[in-house]
Design a protein around this motif. Structure first.
Motif, PDB file in Angstrom:
ATOM      1  N   ALA A 324       0.794  -1.127  -0.011  1.00  0.00           N
ATOM      2  CA  ALA A 324       0.213   0.088  -0.263  1.00  0.00           C
ATOM      3  C   ALA A 324       1.108   0.973   0.079  1.00  0.00           C
ATOM      4  O   ALA A 324       2.050   1.334   0.406  1.00  0.00           O
ATOM      5  CB  ALA A 324      -1.233  -0.169   0.927  1.00  0.00           C
ATOM      6  N   SER A 325       0.355   2.439  -0.440  1.00  0.00           N
ATOM      7  CA  SER A 325       0.709   3.643  -0.576  1.00  0.00           C
ATOM      8  C   SER A 325      -0.109   4.074   0.636  1.00  0.00           C
ATOM      9  O   SER A 325      -0.921   4.945   0.322  1.00  0.00           O
ATOM     10  CB  SER A 325       1.136   4.594  -1.904  1.00  0.00           C
ATOM     11  OG  SER A 325       1.546   5.829  -1.717  1.00  0.00           O
ATOM     12  N   LYS A 326       0.939   4.923   1.397  1.00  0.00           N
ATOM     13  CA  LYS A 326       0.199   6.198   2.826  1.00  0.00           C
ATOM     14  C   LYS A 326       0.383   7.764   2.024  1.00  0.00           C
ATOM     15  O   LYS A 326      -0.280   8.064   2.381  1.00  0.00           O
ATOM     16  CB  LYS A 326       1.250   5.948   4.059  1.00  0.00           C
ATOM     17  CG  LYS A 326       1.188   4.601   4.527  1.00  0.00           C
ATOM     18  CD  LYS A 326       2.062   4.485   5.511  1.00  0.00           C
ATOM     19  CE  LYS A 326       1.805   3.203   6.597  1.00  0.00           C
ATOM     20  NZ  LYS A 326       2.521   3.068   7.914  1.00  0.00           N
ATOM     21  N   GLU A 327       1.157   7.876   0.895  1.00  0.00           N
ATOM     22  CA  GLU A 327       1.888   8.465   0.268  1.00  0.00           C
ATOM     23  C   GLU A 327      -0.306   9.097  -0.593  1.00  0.00           C
ATOM     24  O   GLU A 327       0.191  10.516  -0.714  1.00  0.00           O
ATOM     25  CB  GLU A 327       2.745   9.035  -0.246  1.00  0.00           C
ATOM     26  CG  GLU A 327       4.207   9.089   0.830  1.00  0.00           C
ATOM     27  CD  GLU A 327       4.520   7.135   0.827  1.00  0.00           C
ATOM     28  OE1 GLU A 327       4.108   6.857   0.051  1.00  0.00           O
ATOM     29  OE2 GLU A 327       4.617   7.213   2.136  1.00  0.00           O
ATOM     30  N   PHE A 328      -0.711   8.175  -1.572  1.00  0.00           N
ATOM     31  CA  PHE A 328      -1.521   9.106  -1.999  1.00  0.00           C
ATOM     32  C   PHE A 328      -2.416   9.294  -1.072  1.00  0.00           C
ATOM     33  O   PHE A 328      -3.137   8.872   0.054  1.00  0.00           O
ATOM     34  CB  PHE A 328      -2.400   7.069  -2.065  1.00  0.00           C
ATOM     35  CG  PHE A 328      -2.899   7.483  -3.408  1.00  0.00           C
ATOM     36  CD1 PHE A 328      -3.303   7.621  -4.494  1.00  0.00           C
ATOM     37  CD2 PHE A 328      -4.321   7.626  -2.861  1.00  0.00           C
ATOM     38  CE1 PHE A 328      -4.509   7.085  -5.988  1.00  0.00           C
ATOM     39  CE2 PHE A 328      -6.130   7.487  -3.945  1.00  0.00           C
ATOM     40  CZ  PHE A 328      -5.000   7.785  -5.327  1.00  0.00           C
ATOM     41  N   ASN A 329      -2.487  10.868  -1.264  1.00  0.00           N
ATOM     42  CA  ASN A 329      -3.576  11.928  -1.341  1.00  0.00           C
ATOM     43  C   ASN A 329      -5.448  10.946  -0.857  1.00  0.00           C
ATOM     44  O   ASN A 329      -5.964  12.027  -2.622  1.00  0.00           O
ATOM     45  CB  ASN A 329      -2.861  12.978  -1.467  1.00  0.00           C
ATOM     46  CG  ASN A 329      -3.888  14.208  -0.883  1.00  0.00           C
ATOM     47  OD1 ASN A 329      -4.862  14.162  -0.114  1.00  0.00           O
ATOM     48  ND2 ASN A 329      -4.043  15.479  -1.367  1.00  0.00           N
TER      49      ASN A 329
END
Length: 429
Positions: A324-329
């Motif tokens: 998963a990408s925690k940086e996805f806004n």
């Protein structure tokens, strides 16, 4: 119901394939691998009524996301190479009766011109896929609807699905785009069916169903009516931030495939560290019996490099930890709309609203045309310097964000209060 979703046992499968570019061969290989992991194309659509009646002469409607005119690199619409790969794979399997279409977000846009501007029309012409009738609509009674018992559907959707009570001529394959959405947090498989609704009736739906929960229940009725058979999500380059049309391209490097739109959207949520229970379309459609968002009941099949060996099974939690990408806004915090009465005093400080970026606005009036209210919440007028610029009357605004979706200049954003920003960043539940 397609074979890979066993609603009696309450389980669904989602295939997710690593794909890091829109290079034609890579996209084609990834989609083929995903379909094979789920049992092959014939097993996925072979039980549909039209296929049983007409065999491989059944009409298949490819339903991409064609929200508005935008080049493929903007990540607004389904990428043409996703569309090409699905069309060519269908032809290889003997399904030659293909068409495509979508109803754009603004009634001033035509389906054909929007498809042309998004790069879909050129590919469709090359592969030999005709544009269906999305320029006209038919009112359809739907007495089984929970919140809406009449829909105005595009004519091609009516013919293909038999929504008017006649024998269905075919089925829908839903080619959705992985994006954020200001009303529903995300737009994926469930939300993409909204393009089956004809023209101005989409804006009317926003005016009638103003909250995320109420709008999601309407979408659940729509999905039960048109019943797409297969869902393929373009997540190679997704959109985060100010989606679904004015956000930023974000590489997620994945293609997701399932016959369960809720499970597919739930896996999308796992990939961006978003609790699927916070997405109203997930919970509304699960309540309506359309699909499953529960991690324990979804079997995720991984493929592609560097994901695990082909066919490896993983849970949503494991997927989030590893990929998963925690940086996805995206909006991850809880909202307080009616869910926590004790928090009513702070609710107004948690609100968000559309705001014009004045130096980008060209006064084109698309926002005013798109506003679904009879007394418009946004109008174009001259400012103190004589420039034509959009301005809001927030006492009328219902926060449907149609204006923000359709602004061609990316001149409308959604502004959060400071408290909402802090909560969204810190309270990721």
């Amino acid at each position: 119901m397609a074979l890979v979703n066993d609603m009696k046992s309450g389980t669904s499968k989602v295939a997710i394939i690593r794909c890091d570019s829109y290079e034609r061969g890579k996209v084609r290989s990834a989609i083929r691998e995903a379909i094979d992991l789920l049992g092959g194309l014939d097993s996925l659509i072979g039980e549909e009524a039209a296929v049983k009646s007409f065999g491989k002469d059944a009409k298949i409607l490819l339903k991409p996301n064609l929200l508005t005119k935008a080049s493929p690199d903007k990540a607004v619409s389904t990428h043409p190479e996703i569309f090409r790969a699905v069309g060519e794979l269908l032809r290889e399997e003997g399904y030659d009766n293909l068409c495509y279409g979508d109803s754009p977000g603004s009634p001033v846009l035509t389906p054909e011109k929007t498809a042309e501007d998004c790069g879909i029309k050129a590919v469709a012409d090359e592969v030999g896929i005709k544009l269906g009738d999305f320029d006209h609509g038919t009112e359809i009674a739907y007495p089984d609807g929970n919140v809406l018992r009449r829909f105005v559907l595009c004519n091609e959707v009516v013919k293909v699905t038999g929504a008017d009570g006649r024998e269905p001529e075919g089925l829908i394959i839903n080619l959705c785009k992985m994006k954020t959405h200001q009303l529903e947090r995300i737009t994926g498989a469930v939300k993409n069916t909204f393009g089956c609704v004809y023209g101005v009736n989409k804006a009317m739906s926003h005016a009638r169903f103003q909250s995320p929960e109420h709008f999601a229940r309407m979408l659940a009725d729509l999905n039960r009516l048109v019943k797409p058979s297969l869902h393929i999500m373009d997540g190679i380059v997704a959109m985060d931030g100010n989606g679904p049309a004015s956000g930023d391209p974000f590489p997620m490097n994945a293609i997701l495939v399932s016959t369960d739109p809720v499970a597919l959207d739930a896996v999308f949520c796992a990939l961006i560290c978003l609790d699927p229970q916070l997405v109203a379309t997930n919970t509304a459609c699960a309540d309506a019996g359309i699909g499953i968002w529960d991690d324990e009941k979804i079997e995720i099949l991984l493929g592609g490099v560097p994901m695990q060996k082909e066919g490896a099974v993983i849970t949503q939690d494991e997927l989030a930890i590893k990929y998963a990408s925690k940086e996805f806004n995206v909006q991850r915090s809880r909202d307080f709309r009616g869910t926590m009465s004790m928090m009513g005093m702070v609710e107004r400080f948690m609100n968000k609203r559309p705001v014009v970026i004045a130096n980008r606005c060209v006064g084109c009036g698309v926002c005013e045309q798109t506003c679904p209210l009879e007394e418009k919440a946004v109008i174009v007028r001259e400012d103190s310097e004589g420039r034509r610029v959009a301005a809001y009357d927030y006492t009328r605004c219902i926060k449907c964000y149609c204006c923000q979706e359709m602004c061609p200049e990316r001149a409308i954003t959604v502004k959060k209060s400071l408290l909402a920003k802090i909560v969204d960043r810190k309270w990721k539940v």
